[in-house]
Scaffold this motif. Structure first.
Motif, PDB file in Angstrom:
ATOM      1  N   PRO A 168      65.210 -38.634  70.251  1.00 53.16           N
ATOM      2  CA  PRO A 168      64.828 -39.744  68.973  1.00 53.16           C
ATOM      3  C   PRO A 168      66.114 -39.308  68.211  1.00 53.16           C
ATOM      4  N   ALA A 169      66.981 -38.418  69.413  1.00 47.58           N
ATOM      5  CA  ALA A 169      68.091 -38.387  68.255  1.00 47.58           C
ATOM      6  C   ALA A 169      69.055 -39.284  69.354  1.00 47.58           C
ATOM      7  N   CYS A 170      69.703 -39.560  70.139  1.00 49.82           N
ATOM      8  CA  CYS A 170      70.240 -40.990  70.977  1.00 49.82           C
ATOM      9  C   CYS A 170      69.880 -42.634  69.847  1.00 49.82           C
ATOM     10  N   ILE A 171      68.463 -42.647  69.724  1.00 48.51           N
ATOM     11  CA  ILE A 171      68.350 -43.899  69.266  1.00 48.51           C
ATOM     12  C   ILE A 171      68.553 -43.488  66.983  1.00 48.51           C
ATOM     13  N   VAL A 172      68.291 -42.577  66.963  1.00 50.69           N
ATOM     14  CA  VAL A 172      68.776 -43.181  65.634  1.00 50.69           C
ATOM     15  C   VAL A 172      70.407 -42.550  65.134  1.00 50.69           C
ATOM     16  N   GLU A 173      71.193 -41.678  65.689  1.00 52.14           N
ATOM     17  CA  GLU A 173      72.131 -41.473  65.260  1.00 52.14           C
ATOM     18  C   GLU A 173      72.961 -43.355  66.004  1.00 52.14           C
ATOM     19  N   GLU A 174      72.988 -43.759  66.893  1.00 47.01           N
ATOM     20  CA  GLU A 174      73.534 -44.755  67.403  1.00 47.01           C
ATOM     21  C   GLU A 174      73.358 -46.481  67.182  1.00 47.01           C
ATOM     22  N   THR A 175      72.184 -46.184  66.922  1.00 45.43           N
ATOM     23  CA  THR A 175      71.851 -47.705  66.110  1.00 45.43           C
ATOM     24  C   THR A 175      72.220 -47.589  64.235  1.00 45.43           C
ATOM     25  N   THR A 176      72.228 -45.960  64.089  1.00 38.12           N
ATOM     26  CA  THR A 176      73.068 -46.089  62.944  1.00 38.12           C
ATOM     27  C   THR A 176      74.261 -46.467  62.873  1.00 38.12           C
ATOM     28  N   GLN A 177      74.973 -45.747  64.032  1.00 44.86           N
ATOM     29  CA  GLN A 177      77.093 -45.538  63.695  1.00 44.86           C
ATOM     30  C   GLN A 177      76.452 -46.982  63.815  1.00 44.86           C
ATOM     31  N   VAL A 178      75.968 -48.436  64.396  1.00 49.02           N
ATOM     32  CA  VAL A 178      76.799 -49.667  64.735  1.00 49.02           C
ATOM     33  C   VAL A 178      76.085 -50.288  63.551  1.00 49.02           C
ATOM     34  N   MET A 179      75.901 -49.446  62.591  1.00 46.75           N
ATOM     35  CA  MET A 179      75.810 -50.436  61.406  1.00 46.75           C
ATOM     36  C   MET A 179      76.975 -50.643  60.673  1.00 46.75           C
ATOM     37  N   GLY A 180      78.046 -49.522  61.055  1.00 43.15           N
ATOM     38  CA  GLY A 180      78.741 -49.030  60.388  1.00 43.15           C
ATOM     39  C   GLY A 180      79.535 -47.849  59.366  1.00 43.15           C
ATOM     40  N   LEU A 181      78.571 -47.070  60.049  1.00 42.17           N
ATOM     41  CA  LEU A 181      79.445 -45.471  59.564  1.00 42.17           C
ATOM     42  C   LEU A 181      79.600 -44.566  61.435  1.00 42.17           C
ATOM     43  N   PRO A 182      80.859 -44.780  61.885  1.00 45.92           N
ATOM     44  CA  PRO A 182      81.380 -44.684  63.084  1.00 45.92           C
ATOM     45  C   PRO A 182      81.656 -43.397  63.392  1.00 45.92           C
ATOM     46  N   ASN A 183      82.428 -42.529  62.165  1.00 47.37           N
ATOM     47  CA  ASN A 183      82.736 -41.339  62.308  1.00 47.37           C
ATOM     48  C   ASN A 183      81.358 -40.468  61.978  1.00 47.37           C
ATOM     49  N   LYS A 196      76.640 -30.884  65.237  1.00 54.50           N
ATOM     50  CA  LYS A 196      76.725 -29.536  64.901  1.00 54.50           C
ATOM     51  C   LYS A 196      75.612 -29.161  64.555  1.00 54.50           C
ATOM     52  N   SER A 197      75.298 -30.374  63.580  1.00 55.64           N
ATOM     53  CA  SER A 197      73.348 -30.016  62.499  1.00 55.64           C
ATOM     54  C   SER A 197      72.737 -29.913  63.722  1.00 55.64           C
ATOM     55  N   LYS A 198      72.686 -30.804  64.254  1.00 57.19           N
ATOM     56  CA  LYS A 198      71.782 -31.178  65.574  1.00 57.19           C
ATOM     57  C   LYS A 198      70.129 -31.449  65.133  1.00 57.19           C
ATOM     58  N   LEU A 199      70.129 -32.321  63.688  1.00 57.04           N
ATOM     59  CA  LEU A 199      69.448 -33.291  63.069  1.00 57.04           C
ATOM     60  C   LEU A 199      69.542 -34.781  63.694  1.00 57.04           C
ATOM     61  N   ASP A 200      68.007 -34.832  64.458  1.00 52.75           N
ATOM     62  CA  ASP A 200      67.236 -35.950  64.901  1.00 52.75           C
ATOM     63  C   ASP A 200      67.542 -37.350  63.903  1.00 52.75           C
ATOM     64  N   LEU A 201      67.229 -36.711  62.376  1.00 51.50           N
ATOM     65  CA  LEU A 201      66.340 -37.766  61.648  1.00 51.50           C
ATOM     66  C   LEU A 201      67.574 -37.977  60.801  1.00 51.50           C
ATOM     67  N   LEU A 202      66.943 -39.585  59.713  1.00 53.78           N
ATOM     68  CA  LEU A 202      68.204 -39.405  59.079  1.00 53.78           C
ATOM     69  C   LEU A 202      67.812 -38.652  57.892  1.00 53.78           C
ATOM     70  N   THR A 203      68.744 -37.929  57.067  1.00 55.68           N
ATOM     71  CA  THR A 203      68.596 -37.242  55.969  1.00 55.68           C
ATOM     72  C   THR A 203      68.899 -37.914  55.065  1.00 55.68           C
ATOM     73  N   GLY A 204      68.736 -37.612  53.614  1.00 48.32           N
ATOM     74  CA  GLY A 204      69.050 -38.455  52.303  1.00 48.32           C
ATOM     75  C   GLY A 204      70.193 -38.815  52.178  1.00 48.32           C
ATOM     76  N   LEU A 205      70.997 -37.720  52.756  1.00 51.06           N
ATOM     77  CA  LEU A 205      72.274 -38.209  52.667  1.00 51.06           C
ATOM     78  C   LEU A 205      73.100 -39.170  53.386  1.00 51.06           C
ATOM     79  N   ASP A 206      72.336 -38.900  54.333  1.00 54.57           N
ATOM     80  CA  ASP A 206      72.241 -40.775  55.600  1.00 54.57           C
ATOM     81  C   ASP A 206      71.614 -42.108  54.683  1.00 54.57           C
ATOM     82  N   TYR A 207      70.508 -41.812  53.804  1.00 57.81           N
ATOM     83  CA  TYR A 207      69.824 -42.966  53.648  1.00 57.81           C
ATOM     84  C   TYR A 207      70.712 -43.316  52.629  1.00 57.81           C
ATOM     85  N   ILE A 208      71.251 -42.216  51.345  1.00 61.58           N
ATOM     86  CA  ILE A 208      72.498 -43.155  50.700  1.00 61.58           C
ATOM     87  C   ILE A 208      73.689 -43.801  50.901  1.00 61.58           C
TER      88      ILE A 208
END
Length: 261
Positions: A168-183, A196-208
């Motif tokens: 889940p972490a790989c699916i979520v992070e990589e496809t989200t970052q290629v939206m234009g949030l690469p860092n 380092k936070s080991k969060l697998d899914l989008l958070t409220g901050l990611d949503y914003i």
């Protein structure tokens, strides 16, 4: 001919302990903190120096699944499609699946660990040597002169990440970052941009951050000075309307949350 730029992103192995959260559970909802996090995640890149300009898709995203050394896997495809639908819901940017025979501008490559280096060299393009074993999964996107993302690839070695509980972490992070949030950043929290936070899914901050990136007021190629007043206006507006306060609850209503939790 337009100059094209490749940006490389990757989910790295993390043996470090969990970073401390901000001083209070809701401190990420501070407007100044969100703006600082947006600048950090959207205008920088962990693998190369950037010109600190905003990048995003303008053309509709048309994705396709590719398999290297693996048979088709409907379960993993369904997980990915579910997350991509959430990205569309948040950003309102068109994201659609195209069948074989049509040219995609986003390829999601599923492979085995033994073919991971080969897949990186084939699909991730430049600067790939350091990515192979230090990373769990990788992605890259290509820019035109206007700082528009015009093409992207994601590579996931399925057997390797599943053995470590990182699918889940790989699916979520990589496809989200290629939206234009690469860092990635160690201090942006809570966010999938913080390895380092080991969060697998989008958070409220990611949503914003995603909603900010795909606000029609923010254009590809804008710099920090141009972005600042727009971010301030949007964030004050969203604070008043309780969009920021409700983001953590809202993000859990769709995507992989109902499937995993």
């Amino acid at each position: 001919m337009q100059k094209l730029t490749w940006q490389i992103i990757s989910l790295w192995l993390c043996a470090q302990p969990l970073l401390a959260a901000p001083s209070a559970a809701t401190s990420w909802q501070n407007i100044e903190y969100i703006e600082r996090a947006f600048i950090e995640v959207a205008l920088k890149n962990e693998y190369r120096q950037t010109d600190m300009k905003l990048v995003k898709w303008v053309a509709p995203i048309q994705y396709q699944f590719t398999y290297l050394g693996l048979p088709k896997n409907p379960f993993i495809e369904n997980l990915t499609v579910t997350h991509l639908k959430q990205l569309h819901t948040i950003t309102r940017h068109p994201i659609t699946h195209v069948r074989t025979g049509h040219a995609p501008n986003l390829q999601i490559i599923f492979t085995k660990d033994q073919h991971y280096q080969e897949a990186i060299q084939r699909y991730i393009q430049k600067e790939s040597k350091a990515l192979s074993r230090d990373s769990n999964c990788s992605a890259s996107f290509q820019l035109n002169q206007q700082h528009e993302i015009i093409n992207a690839n994601v590579v996931i070695p399925i057997d390797y990440v599943m053995s470590r509980g990182l699918l889940p972490a790989c699916i979520v992070e990589e496809t989200t970052q290629v939206m234009g949030l690469p860092n990635d950043s160690d201090w942006v929290f809570p966010s999938i941009a913080n390895d380092k936070s080991k969060l697998d899914l989008l958070t409220g901050l990611d949503y914003i951050l995603l909603k900010l990136l795909y606000s029609p007021d923010l254009k590809p190629g804008m710099d920090r000075q141009q972005i600042h007043p727009i971010l301030q206006h949007l964030l004050y507006q969203w604070k008043t309307s309780n969009l920021i306060q409700g983001a953590s609850k809202k993000v859990k209503e769709s995507g992989l949350y109902p499937l995993i939790y």
